[in-house]
Design a protein around this motif. Structure first.
Motif, PDB file in Angstrom:
ATOM      1  N   GLU A 124      32.659  -1.781  14.731  1.00 18.46           N
ATOM      2  CA  GLU A 124      33.950  -1.906  15.398  1.00 18.46           C
ATOM      3  C   GLU A 124      33.776  -2.805  16.603  1.00 18.46           C
ATOM      4  O   GLU A 124      32.897  -2.578  17.435  1.00 18.46           O
ATOM      5  CB  GLU A 124      34.449  -0.526  15.843  1.00 18.46           C
ATOM      6  CG  GLU A 124      35.862  -0.607  16.388  1.00 18.46           C
ATOM      7  CD  GLU A 124      36.140   0.397  17.482  1.00 18.46           C
ATOM      8  OE1 GLU A 124      36.347   1.568  17.180  1.00 18.46           O
ATOM      9  OE2 GLU A 124      36.168  -0.033  18.663  1.00 18.46           O
ATOM     10  N   SER A 127      38.835  -5.202  19.570  1.00 14.12           N
ATOM     11  CA  SER A 127      39.734  -4.108  19.957  1.00 14.12           C
ATOM     12  C   SER A 127      40.546  -4.303  21.231  1.00 14.12           C
ATOM     13  O   SER A 127      40.529  -3.453  22.119  1.00 14.12           O
ATOM     14  CB  SER A 127      38.915  -2.800  20.089  1.00 14.12           C
ATOM     15  OG  SER A 127      38.113  -2.598  18.964  1.00 14.12           O
ATOM     16  N   ASN A 129      44.175  -4.731  23.439  1.00 11.39           N
ATOM     17  CA  ASN A 129      45.401  -3.933  23.445  1.00 11.39           C
ATOM     18  C   ASN A 129      46.612  -4.834  23.323  1.00 11.39           C
ATOM     19  O   ASN A 129      46.690  -5.864  23.992  1.00 11.39           O
ATOM     20  CB  ASN A 129      45.501  -3.140  24.747  1.00 11.39           C
ATOM     21  CG  ASN A 129      44.336  -2.204  24.900  1.00 11.39           C
ATOM     22  OD1 ASN A 129      43.962  -1.510  23.970  1.00 11.39           O
ATOM     23  ND2 ASN A 129      43.723  -2.202  26.073  1.00 11.39           N
ATOM     24  N   HIS A 138      36.886  -8.008  26.282  1.00 10.69           N
ATOM     25  CA  HIS A 138      37.231  -8.060  24.859  1.00 10.69           C
ATOM     26  C   HIS A 138      36.568  -9.257  24.189  1.00 10.69           C
ATOM     27  O   HIS A 138      36.202  -9.197  23.027  1.00 10.69           O
ATOM     28  CB  HIS A 138      38.755  -8.119  24.684  1.00 10.69           C
ATOM     29  CG  HIS A 138      39.448  -6.861  25.112  1.00 10.69           C
ATOM     30  ND1 HIS A 138      40.399  -6.843  26.106  1.00 10.69           N
ATOM     31  CD2 HIS A 138      39.312  -5.578  24.717  1.00 10.69           C
ATOM     32  CE1 HIS A 138      40.836  -5.594  26.278  1.00 10.69           C
ATOM     33  NE2 HIS A 138      40.179  -4.815  25.453  1.00 10.69           N
ATOM     34  N   HIS A 164      39.778  -2.241  16.326  1.00 16.55           N
ATOM     35  CA  HIS A 164      40.532  -1.041  16.726  1.00 16.55           C
ATOM     36  C   HIS A 164      41.535  -1.432  17.816  1.00 16.55           C
ATOM     37  O   HIS A 164      41.401  -1.077  18.983  1.00 16.55           O
ATOM     38  CB  HIS A 164      39.523  -0.011  17.240  1.00 16.55           C
ATOM     39  CG  HIS A 164      40.042   1.372  17.457  1.00 16.55           C
ATOM     40  ND1 HIS A 164      40.178   2.291  16.451  1.00 16.55           N
ATOM     41  CD2 HIS A 164      40.413   2.021  18.585  1.00 16.55           C
ATOM     42  CE1 HIS A 164      40.607   3.440  16.949  1.00 16.55           C
ATOM     43  NE2 HIS A 164      40.772   3.303  18.252  1.00 16.55           N
ATOM     44  N   TYR A 319      44.215   8.845  23.525  1.00 15.51           N
ATOM     45  CA  TYR A 319      43.092   7.983  23.152  1.00 15.51           C
ATOM     46  C   TYR A 319      41.954   8.792  22.527  1.00 15.51           C
ATOM     47  O   TYR A 319      41.367   8.383  21.519  1.00 15.51           O
ATOM     48  CB  TYR A 319      42.620   7.306  24.446  1.00 15.51           C
ATOM     49  CG  TYR A 319      41.651   6.168  24.298  1.00 15.51           C
ATOM     50  CD1 TYR A 319      41.955   5.058  23.498  1.00 15.51           C
ATOM     51  CD2 TYR A 319      40.435   6.175  24.986  1.00 15.51           C
ATOM     52  CE1 TYR A 319      41.061   4.000  23.391  1.00 15.51           C
ATOM     53  CE2 TYR A 319      39.545   5.119  24.892  1.00 15.51           C
ATOM     54  CZ  TYR A 319      39.855   4.035  24.088  1.00 15.51           C
ATOM     55  OH  TYR A 319      38.979   2.996  23.991  1.00 15.51           O
ATOM     56  N   ASP A 323      40.396   8.603  18.706  1.00 21.27           N
ATOM     57  CA  ASP A 323      39.002   8.302  18.405  1.00 21.27           C
ATOM     58  C   ASP A 323      38.351   9.379  17.551  1.00 21.27           C
ATOM     59  O   ASP A 323      37.469   9.079  16.742  1.00 21.27           O
ATOM     60  CB  ASP A 323      38.205   8.044  19.686  1.00 21.27           C
ATOM     61  CG  ASP A 323      38.064   6.543  19.915  1.00 21.27           C
ATOM     62  OD1 ASP A 323      37.857   5.825  18.920  1.00 21.27           O
ATOM     63  OD2 ASP A 323      38.170   6.090  21.078  1.00 21.27           O
ATOM     64  N   VAL A 343      31.812  -1.602  22.619  1.00 19.20           N
ATOM     65  CA  VAL A 343      32.827  -1.411  23.659  1.00 19.20           C
ATOM     66  C   VAL A 343      32.131  -1.398  25.020  1.00 19.20           C
ATOM     67  O   VAL A 343      31.006  -0.914  25.128  1.00 19.20           O
ATOM     68  CB  VAL A 343      33.585  -0.068  23.455  1.00 19.20           C
ATOM     69  CG1 VAL A 343      34.717   0.072  24.473  1.00 19.20           C
ATOM     70  CG2 VAL A 343      34.141   0.052  22.034  1.00 19.20           C
ATOM     71  N   GLN A 347      33.127   2.751  29.077  1.00 16.33           N
ATOM     72  CA  GLN A 347      33.663   3.816  28.221  1.00 16.33           C
ATOM     73  C   GLN A 347      32.568   4.712  27.625  1.00 16.33           C
ATOM     74  O   GLN A 347      32.823   5.474  26.685  1.00 16.33           O
ATOM     75  CB  GLN A 347      34.513   3.206  27.100  1.00 16.33           C
ATOM     76  CG  GLN A 347      35.671   2.393  27.652  1.00 16.33           C
ATOM     77  CD  GLN A 347      36.778   2.154  26.624  1.00 16.33           C
ATOM     78  OE1 GLN A 347      37.031   2.971  25.761  1.00 16.33           O
ATOM     79  NE2 GLN A 347      37.443   1.017  26.754  1.00 16.33           N
ATOM     80  N   PHE A 351      32.801   7.919  24.732  1.00 19.14           N
ATOM     81  CA  PHE A 351      32.183   7.949  23.405  1.00 19.14           C
ATOM     82  C   PHE A 351      31.182   9.086  23.261  1.00 19.14           C
ATOM     83  O   PHE A 351      31.128   9.743  22.228  1.00 19.14           O
ATOM     84  CB  PHE A 351      31.558   6.594  23.068  1.00 19.14           C
ATOM     85  CG  PHE A 351      32.596   5.572  22.701  1.00 19.14           C
ATOM     86  CD1 PHE A 351      33.336   5.722  21.533  1.00 19.14           C
ATOM     87  CD2 PHE A 351      32.877   4.498  23.527  1.00 19.14           C
ATOM     88  CE1 PHE A 351      34.320   4.811  21.190  1.00 19.14           C
ATOM     89  CE2 PHE A 351      33.858   3.586  23.193  1.00 19.14           C
ATOM     90  CZ  PHE A 351      34.592   3.733  22.021  1.00 19.14           C
TER      91      PHE A 351
END
Ligand code: ARG
Length: 582
Positions: A124, A127, A129, A138, A164, A319, A323, A343, A347, A351
């Motif tokens: 992934e 992602s 927004n 990003h 995502h 969120y 996930d 990511v 974050q 996770f």
């Protein structure tokens, strides 16, 4: 074909088993490449550990291992030496290296090992927004994730590249309400707009939402309409997503990356189920009306237990819920053997908690299934602060990429005064984008790094241009000899003689090994360093070994060919395009 490291691992493990009558265990053979070539090519560090187990002197253990090596291993080496407290250093013969390099040249994987089992790997990445801030993080995720996907594709795995996208949530309520006021024609589809205009509206909507209670109420009502599938709201939502999508696609085209979009909205139908599943297993605690999962070992700054909130007091999901649904889907529907999430490091906690909750409910066992957050550091501006584009806003990230192309063009015009406009244009696009990608991938993933056009476009040092230049030079040699490469390859083989040839040859043999390490720790800078060293070793060979018109011309041209193939393949895994002239 097997890498030299794997061959040693296997044969040394055999020797250990024979020498000490131990059960066969490959991990007893602790092999690594030698830090310095003058000591040897590969080193065995097993004797020290075994000496404790066997209560023997480590040098004696090393001697016993050596005396139990099979004849094939011995004949592959010109030197097997015990060093220091009990390391064993192996030096391969130039003849054996040459033999293997000739195989490697004809191996479609160029010496990388076929995986024991083809895995389904979900990567992934990217992602962004919809309509919200698109930031350089990003872009980093896109560059790194694309590279990891390319790596696993090259190794022969079944890779699912997932994007995502943040395409669901309360922001749409605000945005649609705001656009009804200022841009009704756009919402009806009568007028077009673009991503940066959309982001401007988003900022304005957010401001109004915070300041105007009446607007806030309308926006919240809009969210409810959207969630209940109201046709008009859905139409507006789709339209907004499409505009954003086109903006993202421009970036993906420039970066030459492919992703499968599977945004947050995709998991919407599963959110309630996920909460029910946790509820049924008794893993939910109600806290201030919200449904929470408390996990051992997570606390906030005040030391109070920190929960994962999966349903708000008003019934809304968030969120975290999404996930969890995504994790479940990737495990049970995609049947992934490995899950990777590229990511930003900010974050990490999110996770960790999502993965811990997934394990707690029994969706997977982390000793069997690898579920990895692959974090990365920030991009900094020249001022050492988090990178922002000139306007101070993060929109128009594409300018960051086209800026590199512009800068590359300037440099090229000066360097190549006789090149045509078309040539310059083509080169500038490749070099500019390669430079951005390489400067990102060559820094240790976890570290922050400073974005600088000047540095990334340098011709010397560990840069994309330096590697491209080395690649072009290799091809230049082939051209200079006027040799027909097909004939050369049909008639000649690599036959290493000169020490710098051996150094280059050994490094070429290590390609598969590097990819092996890379596929474990997911650090692209490993491959960058490997290619940088390859360029330097090739330059050493080029300095010391004449090709054209010598007796060794045939063998050396084949060695050049293998170097070029590995360089091109390595760059391709990084997502860098090559050029044939520079
Ligand atoms: N859209 C999120 C953001 O921009 C990143 C999504 C990361 N992936 C995930 N599975 N949560 O911050």
């Amino acid at each position: 074909m097997e890498t030299p490291l794997a061959t040693f691992q296997r044969t040394v493990a055999d020797a250990i088993q024979r020498a000490f009558s131990l059960p066969r265990d490959e991990s007893t053979a602790d092999m690594a490449p030698c830090a310095q070539e003058e000591f040897g090519h590969y080193q065995c560090n097993s004797a020290l550990r075994l000496s404790k187990l066997l209560k023997k002197n480590p040098r004696q253990v090393a001697e016993q291992i050596i005396s139990h090596l099979d004849d094939a291993t011995k004949s592959r080496c010109s030197k097997i030496e015990i060093a220091g407290p009990g390391f064993i250093n192996f030096t391969l013969t130039p003849r054996h290296l040459s033999f293997e390099l000739n195989h490697q040249l004809n191996d479609p994987r160029l010496g990388a090992m076929k995986p024991l089992k083809k895995q389904k790997i979900v990567v992934e990445f990217s992602s962004p927004n919809i309509a919200k801030e698109l930031h350089v993080g990003h872009i980093r995720s896109t560059i790194i994730g694309d590279c990891l996907a390319r790596l696993f594709e090259f190794l022969g795995h079944d890779v699912l590249r997932l994007n995502h996208i943040g395409d669901w949530g309360t922001q749409f309520g605000m945005l649609i309400t705001y656009m009804r006021e200022v841009a009704p024609e756009v919402l009806k589809g009568h007028e077009k707009t673009d991503l940066s205009t959309l982001m401007g509206w988003y900022r304005a909507a957010k401001k109004k939402f915070d300041e105007d209670p009446e607007f806030k109420k309308r926006a919240q009502r809009q969210v409810v309409e959207l969630q209940s599938g109201n046709a008009e709201a859905m139409h507006a939502w789709k339209l907004i997503c499409d505009v954003s999508r086109r903006g993202f696609q421009d970036i993906y085209d420039l970066l030459d990356t492919k992703t499968t979009e599977r945004g947050e909205s995709f998991y919407n139908p599963y959110l309630a189920e996920v909460v029910t599943e946790f509820d049924k297993k008794g893993l939910i605690t109600i806290s201030d009306g919200a449904k929470c999962i408390f996990l051992e070992g997570y606390a906030n700054r005040e030391g109070e237990p920190l929960p994962l909130m999966i349903q708000k007091a008003d019934g809304g999901f968030n969120y975290d819920t999404t996930d969890l649904a995504a994790l479940r889907h990737r495990i049970f529907v995609e049947k992934a053997d490995r899950l990777i999430y590229v990511v930003d490091a900010g974050q990490s906690l999110h996770f960790q908690m999502v993965f811990a909750a997934g394990e707690k409910i029994g969706w997977y066992d982390s000793s069997k299934l690898k579920v990895e957050h692959v974090p990365f550091g920030l991009v900094l501006g020249a001022d050492g602060k988090k990178f922002k584009t000139r306007s101070g806003e993060t929109e128009k990230l594409i300018d960051l990429l086209t800026g590199a192309v512009d800068k590359a063009r300037e440099i090229l015009i000066e360097r190549l005064p006789t090149a045509s406009v078309e040539e310059i244009e083509e080169l500038a696009k490749v070099i500019g984008i390669d430079a951005v990608k390489y400067s990102d991938l060559s820094t240790h993933r976890i570290k922050d790094y400073t974005f600088s056009y000047d540095r990334m476009l340098k011709f010397e040092g560990n840069t994309a241009v330096f590697l491209l230049y080395a690649y072009v030079r290799i091809n230049g040699i082939k051209r200079k000899t006027h040799a027909n490469m097909d004939h050369v390859l049909a008639q000649h083989q690599i036959d290493l003689n000169h020490p710098t040839e051996v150094t280059l040859g050994l490094h070429l043999r290590r390609f598969g090994e590097i990819l092996e390490y890379f596929s474990r720790d997911l650090l692209p800078n490993r491959l960058c360093e490997y290619l940088y060293e390859l360029a330097e070793k090739f330059n050493g060979f080029f300095r010391d070994c004449r090709v054209e018109g010598t007796q060794e011309e045939g063998s050396r041209l084949v060695l050049c060919e293998l170097t070029a193939r590995i360089m091109r393949q390595g760059l391709e895994i990084l997502g860098l395009e090559t050029v044939e002239r520079l």
